[in-house]
Design a protein around this motif. Structure first.
Motif, PDB file in Angstrom:
ATOM      1  N   GLU A 158      35.993  55.894 -30.912  1.00 32.06           N
ATOM      2  CA  GLU A 158      37.371  55.972 -30.420  1.00 32.06           C
ATOM      3  C   GLU A 158      37.989  57.346 -30.635  1.00 32.06           C
ATOM      4  O   GLU A 158      39.031  57.484 -31.279  1.00 32.06           O
ATOM      5  N   ASN A 471      56.072  60.028 -16.615  1.00 38.53           N
ATOM      6  CA  ASN A 471      55.282  58.928 -17.167  1.00 38.53           C
ATOM      7  C   ASN A 471      53.802  59.111 -16.790  1.00 38.53           C
ATOM      8  O   ASN A 471      53.451  59.087 -15.611  1.00 38.53           O
ATOM      9  N   TYR A 473      51.256  57.217 -17.006  1.00 37.32           N
ATOM     10  CA  TYR A 473      50.656  56.074 -16.300  1.00 37.32           C
ATOM     11  C   TYR A 473      50.964  56.161 -14.806  1.00 37.32           C
ATOM     12  O   TYR A 473      50.131  55.850 -13.954  1.00 37.32           O
ATOM     13  N   ALA A 516      56.411  58.683 -25.527  1.00 29.99           N
ATOM     14  CA  ALA A 516      57.199  58.210 -26.670  1.00 29.99           C
ATOM     15  C   ALA A 516      56.258  57.900 -27.827  1.00 29.99           C
ATOM     16  O   ALA A 516      55.043  57.855 -27.655  1.00 29.99           O
ATOM     17  N   GLY A 517      56.850  57.677 -28.973  1.00 33.49           N
ATOM     18  CA  GLY A 517      56.073  57.186 -30.115  1.00 33.49           C
ATOM     19  C   GLY A 517      55.371  58.297 -30.876  1.00 33.49           C
ATOM     20  O   GLY A 517      55.628  59.477 -30.696  1.00 33.49           O
ATOM     21  N   GLU A 520      49.585  57.691 -33.530  1.00 30.26           N
ATOM     22  CA  GLU A 520      48.666  56.611 -33.904  1.00 30.26           C
ATOM     23  C   GLU A 520      48.399  55.667 -32.736  1.00 30.26           C
ATOM     24  O   GLU A 520      49.308  55.014 -32.235  1.00 30.26           O
ATOM     25  N   TYR A 521      47.161  55.590 -32.337  1.00 30.87           N
ATOM     26  CA  TYR A 521      46.691  54.713 -31.261  1.00 30.87           C
ATOM     27  C   TYR A 521      47.712  54.616 -30.133  1.00 30.87           C
ATOM     28  O   TYR A 521      48.160  53.538 -29.745  1.00 30.87           O
ATOM     29  N   ASN A 522      48.044  55.761 -29.593  1.00 29.64           N
ATOM     30  CA  ASN A 522      49.073  55.811 -28.554  1.00 29.64           C
ATOM     31  C   ASN A 522      48.406  55.930 -27.181  1.00 29.64           C
ATOM     32  O   ASN A 522      48.014  57.013 -26.754  1.00 29.64           O
ATOM     33  N   ASN A 523      48.293  54.806 -26.482  1.00 28.67           N
ATOM     34  CA  ASN A 523      47.617  54.798 -25.183  1.00 28.67           C
ATOM     35  C   ASN A 523      48.276  55.749 -24.182  1.00 28.67           C
ATOM     36  O   ASN A 523      47.612  56.307 -23.313  1.00 28.67           O
ATOM     37  N   GLY A 524      49.580  55.919 -24.304  1.00 28.38           N
ATOM     38  CA  GLY A 524      50.279  56.833 -23.404  1.00 28.38           C
ATOM     39  C   GLY A 524      49.774  58.264 -23.563  1.00 28.38           C
ATOM     40  O   GLY A 524      49.587  58.997 -22.589  1.00 28.38           O
TER      41      GLY A 524
ATOM     42  N   GLN B  40      52.990  47.897 -20.630  1.00 28.99           N
ATOM     43  CA  GLN B  40      52.683  49.216 -21.178  1.00 28.99           C
ATOM     44  C   GLN B  40      53.110  50.322 -20.200  1.00 28.99           C
ATOM     45  O   GLN B  40      53.722  51.316 -20.592  1.00 28.99           O
ATOM     46  N   PRO B  45      55.225  52.451 -23.254  1.00 34.01           N
ATOM     47  CA  PRO B  45      54.051  53.295 -23.049  1.00 34.01           C
ATOM     48  C   PRO B  45      53.188  53.484 -24.300  1.00 34.01           C
ATOM     49  O   PRO B  45      52.002  53.785 -24.179  1.00 34.01           O
ATOM     50  N   ASP B  46      53.764  53.314 -25.471  1.00 36.39           N
ATOM     51  CA  ASP B  46      52.953  53.500 -26.673  1.00 36.39           C
ATOM     52  C   ASP B  46      52.437  52.181 -27.249  1.00 36.39           C
ATOM     53  O   ASP B  46      51.927  52.137 -28.361  1.00 36.39           O
ATOM     54  N   ALA B  48      49.941  49.691 -28.243  1.00 37.84           N
ATOM     55  CA  ALA B  48      48.508  49.890 -28.487  1.00 37.84           C
ATOM     56  C   ALA B  48      47.717  48.639 -28.118  1.00 37.84           C
ATOM     57  O   ALA B  48      47.999  47.545 -28.609  1.00 37.84           O
ATOM     58  N   VAL B  49      46.762  48.814 -27.233  1.00 37.42           N
ATOM     59  CA  VAL B  49      45.864  47.729 -26.852  1.00 37.42           C
ATOM     60  C   VAL B  49      44.493  48.336 -26.612  1.00 37.42           C
ATOM     61  O   VAL B  49      44.368  49.425 -26.066  1.00 37.42           O
ATOM     62  N   ARG B  50      43.462  47.622 -27.053  1.00 41.42           N
ATOM     63  CA  ARG B  50      42.096  48.111 -26.858  1.00 41.42           C
ATOM     64  C   ARG B  50      41.484  47.308 -25.715  1.00 41.42           C
ATOM     65  O   ARG B  50      41.526  46.086 -25.712  1.00 41.42           O
ATOM     66  N   ARG B  98      47.271  49.168 -35.116  1.00 37.47           N
ATOM     67  CA  ARG B  98      48.599  49.187 -34.525  1.00 37.47           C
ATOM     68  C   ARG B  98      48.708  48.107 -33.461  1.00 37.47           C
ATOM     69  O   ARG B  98      47.763  47.894 -32.703  1.00 37.47           O
ATOM     70  N   VAL B 101      45.784  46.191 -31.798  1.00 34.32           N
ATOM     71  CA  VAL B 101      44.492  46.803 -32.124  1.00 34.32           C
ATOM     72  C   VAL B 101      44.177  46.639 -33.608  1.00 34.32           C
ATOM     73  O   VAL B 101      45.003  46.961 -34.468  1.00 34.32           O
TER      74      VAL B 101
END
Lengths: 604, 245
Positions: A158, A471, A473, A516-517, A520-524, B40, B45-46, B48-50, B98, B101
């Motif tokens: 990851e 954004n 996404y 934002a945020g 830590e594990y920030n998908n954005g 999301q 937007p933040d 967390a999902v795997r 998080r 996850v």
């Protein structure tokens, strides 16, 4: 100033699918200290999705098969733009690679005499695919994973890789961050193997997982490596079309290999209507003969459903455009009909195609043993990639190797089903071996600390802009929409020019991306980084497709619908120019050796 | 056709967290993961999902949907009660990173403690083996495992008793069974199963089998036969007698 945690390896492998794991195992066996960096958890890479099998001329089912037939099939499938040296090595070494997997614990389906069973697949003259039901990829990745964990290979799961680092033109390592905490990492290495897979996510309808954003292609490009054949994106003819949320998920070619047929809404087997000259002699001229072929009759020729993927995909599009499609914009793929021919057909289908049965039952509420599936083309595979030396898999950047989907050459303008898994094994092994040798012959290169810091700073910009920025996404979504509509299966100059304009606009928006945020594990954040790679790859696909003014293999140009012999002499190469602009140029093919030319002639 | 639906999603990190409600449009055919992605992209937007393949093949998007361990990509909204909020939580048997996850790295470490595959010498001079399809099939069931770790999540020994240091859990017992019953394997893992991996902790409640998305008959086909081997080796009074003699 961001801190980097540092690691030192002889060989760094980026990517942990089939090619990456095979490379890591080989390099490790060659005495190298190996690190693997991957984007997901170990064992989740896209290899896991491969269904049909591994193409290898084992000749267990049909003793007429050998490397020369496999070589010829691969070249014909790629319409002779292939790197012939790779096609040769691939055909010669694939059987050994399959046996190696068995020695490491893979359990393939068997023939009656206890050998590895092989199945028919599109474009392969004889039954050639070693398989495990329709979950061959899972068997392969798990075997490599479980073998690899006992070899002392260090795995960084990851992680996002931001940049390849160079020292005087030679590769020096890579830097990135771990997604869990967002900590920056530096992997210093004497040699780097890219095994990052493809780029299916630049299209809206895709069989690829989220990871396939062309990272390896973009990393290599930024490092100055040449990319090749980027115009050739494979659209697999059979993806799910309904429900909308699962659109694009793959329906294995194995369904057709087991006797599944394609029909339009009128019930007509439309694949019989258009059989290309190159394949006329090998294709059945009646439904009866096609059926016999799928049941192992060696005298029968294959049904037209098993023609190459590019052709089948275009035939489906033609039916849909002519108003003869299925209710949700695809065509029908019917395996249930075999109950007219086989006793206990229901059990047979469930045993041969268990995950397909499962997938349709659960996601579409449809029982494939009773009803036909609705299918349509889905973005599946990138034939193009990093231009590499056929023997060693080294790119044009010293110390940088590439194997698997991220590398170009083996498949030419169109890949045959089953040739991907074998590609991963054969060239993963070669890349690992030659990377380990390179590491032995060369010391660690120096890291440019200024560039390292600049890379980290740039990666953090989206946080500075915060949620008021664009954004990421949405940018990704808009890019997928543009590529799907403008640089898809059927291409035309005007639309591709428009696509270049859109890519330019999206790049400006990407430069303003904000999130934002925290880290830590920030998908954005990950998406904001991915988008940069996707834009480079999209531009490369579009520019290469524009330059190639002909239709060949996976590229179909409405404005140049014919194949042009002159274009058959060139690959298209893409490279980063000194001024930062993308350079696109024709590059002449290396002439075939007389020996291989004779093989092709002999097999005609 | 779209209708609004509410998802109550756990948001937080190792320090703690809260459930937060998100309302989004849902359509026919959608799965839980689609809704999470929509939330999301549009609202959080933040979050967390795997996830990875979104086709039930990679086993990345494991979470608890209305309290039941599931793959989010294979859970259709039409099979849930949409009149109440859909509750989404991370797996409980593993430490949270998080939001949805979790840190599943323990599974990868524990796997290394199981002895590797060791084949018998090849059967044919060309270095290959001859195996019958029937012998392959028993093990193929175990090899369907996609390592989603839902079985680990629901296992009482791990979830309630937190015996991660002593017990390897159903996933890895299935892995051990696949090796032990592999037609070519010659390694012996029976003693390890008893002494290191503590197979005896499993009291066969079959919870793991019930949540397996690949429908592997974990308890009956994998764990019980392994337990029988352990019992056979260590607790059979006749054999014990023979050993003494």
């Amino acid at each position: 100033m961001p801190e980097f945690q540092r690691f030192f390896y002889d060989v760094l492998v980026i990517g942990a699918g089939g090619a990456g794991l095979r490379a890591a195992i080989e390099a490790s066996a060659g005495g190298a200290r190996v690190g693997v960096v991957c984007k997901s958890l170990l064992g989740k890479a896209h290899t896991v999705m491969a269904e049909g099998g591994i193409a290898a001329a084992l000749a267990n089912v049909d003793d007429r098969d050998n490397w020369r037939v496999h070589f010829t099939d691969t070249m014909r499938g790629g319409q002779y733009l292939n790197n012939w040296r790779m096609a040769e090595l691939h055909a010669k070494e694939a059987p050994q690679c399959v046996r190696e997997l068995e020695a490491w614990g893979a359990l393939f389906d068997r023939t009656a005499d206890g050998k590895i069973l092989q199945r028919n697949f599109g474009g392969h003259r004889y039954p050639r695919l070693a398989h495990v039901g329709d979950r061959t990829g899972l068997e392969m990745i798990r075997t490599l994973q479980d073998h690899g964990i006992h070899m002392g290979i260090e795995v960084h799961m990851e992680c996002t890789v931001l940049r390849l680092l160079l020292d005087g033109g030679r590769v020096a390592g890579a830097c990135g961050y771990d997604r869990e905490k967002g900590r920056f990492l530096l992997w210093q290495a004497k040699a780097v193997v890219l095994a990052t897979g493809g780029t299916g996510r630049v299209y809206k309808v895709s069989s690829n997982s989220w990871e396939y954003t062309g990272d390896g292609l973009a990393l290599a490009y930024r490092a100055g490596a040449e990319l090749q054949d980027m115009e050739f994106v494979q659209f697999h003819p059979t993806g799910m079309v309904w429900p909308i949320s699962v659109r694009g998920i793959l329906v294995t070619e194995g369904v057709r290999g087991e006797g599944g047929v394609l029909r339009n809404r009128e019930g007509r087997r439309f694949m019989f209507d258009d059989i290309p000259d190159l394949y006329k002699e090998q294709t059945a001229d009646s439904e009866e003969e096609g059926w016999r072929y799928t049941q192992g009759d060696k005298k029968a020729r294959r049904p037209p459903e098993l023609l190459t993927r590019d052709h089948v995909a275009r035939c489906i599009i033609r039916e849909v455009k002519a108003g003869r499609g299925s209710p949700h914009g695809g065509v029908f793929l019917d395996i249930a009909w075999i109950k007219d021919r086989l006793p206990k057909a229901e059990e047979h289908i469930k045993r041969k195609l268990p995950s397909m049965y499962h997938q349709f039952k659960q996601l579409a509420d449809l029982d494939i043993t009773r009803e036909p599936m609705e299918v349509g083309p889905t973005t599946h595979y990138m034939m193009g990639g990093v231009r590499v030396d056929g023997d060693s898999q080294m790119s044009t950047v010293p110390g940088l190797f590439a194997a698997g989907e991220v590398a170009a050459g083996l498949h030419g303008s169109n890949r045959l089903g089953g040739n991907s898994l074998s590609d991963l094994l054969v060239f993963g092994r070669r890349a690992g071996r030659y990377a380990a040798e390179f590491a032995k012959a060369n010391g660690l290169a120096a890291i440019d600390e200024t560039e390292l810091q600049a890379t980290a700073a740039a990666a953090l910009y989206p946080f500075e802009r915060g949620p008021d920025g664009e954004n990421p996404y949405q940018i990704q979504y808009d890019l997928q929409e543009a590529m799907q509509n403008l640089v898809g299966i059927v291409r035309i100059e005007s639309e591709m020019q428009q696509a270049l304009g859109e890519i330019g606009n999206l790049r400006q928006r990407a430069d303003r991306a904000g999130i934002a945020g925290n880290r830590e594990y920030n998908n954005g954040w990950h998406t904001a980084i991915d988008v940069g790679n996707m834009l480079i790859v999209s531009e490369a696909i579009t520019r290469a497709a524009l330059l190639r003014k002909e239709s060949r293999g996976a590229q179909f140009r409405e404005d140049f619908p014919a194949k042009d012999a002159e274009w058959g002499k060139f690959n298209i190469v893409v490279k980063l120019g000194a001024d930062g602009a993308m350079l696109v140029a024709k590059r002449g093919l290396t002439p075939l050796t007389a020996e291989l030319q004779a093989v092709i002639e002999e097999m005609k | 056709m779209g209708a609004p639906a509410t998802f109550r999603i756990w948001r937080g990190d190792p320090a703690g967290g809260v459930f937060q409600d998100y309302t989004t449009q849902v359509e026919e055919g959608m799965v839980v993961l689609d809704a999470v992605h929509r939330i999301q992209a549009q609202q959080a937007p933040d979050l967390a999902v795997r996830w990875n393949c979104k086709a039930g093949k990679c086993g990345s998007c494991s979470a608890e949907v209305n309290g039941i361990p599931k793959l989010m990509c294979m859970t259709r909204l039409s099979n849930l009660n949409m009149n109440a909020p859909v509750i989404l939580e991370p797996m409980h048997a593993f430490p949270v990173i998080r939001d949805l996850v979790t840190d599943v790295s323990w599974n990868f470490r524990a796997k290394k403690t199981i002895k590797a595959f060791k084949p018998r010498p090849p059967d044919a001079p060309d270095g290959t083996w001859r195996i019958q399809q029937t012998d392959v099939e028993r093990v193929q069931e175990f090899r369907k495992c996609i390592e989603c770790f839902l079985c680990q999540d629901v296992c009482h020994v791990l979830r309630e008793h937190r015996k991660h240091d002593e017990f390897i859990g159903p996933r890895l017992l299935v892995y051990a069974a696949a090796l032990e019953m592999h037609p070519l394997d010659t390694e012996d893992r029976v003693s390890d199963l008893r002494h290191i991996h503590n197979i005896g902790y499993c009291n066969i409640t079959t919870c793991c089998r019930q949540v397996c998305p690949e429908s592997i008959t974990i308890t009956e086909n994998a764990i019980i036969p392994l337990k029988e081997r352990v019992v056979d080796r260590f607790f059979d009074p006749m054999k014990r007698l023979f050993r003494i003699l």
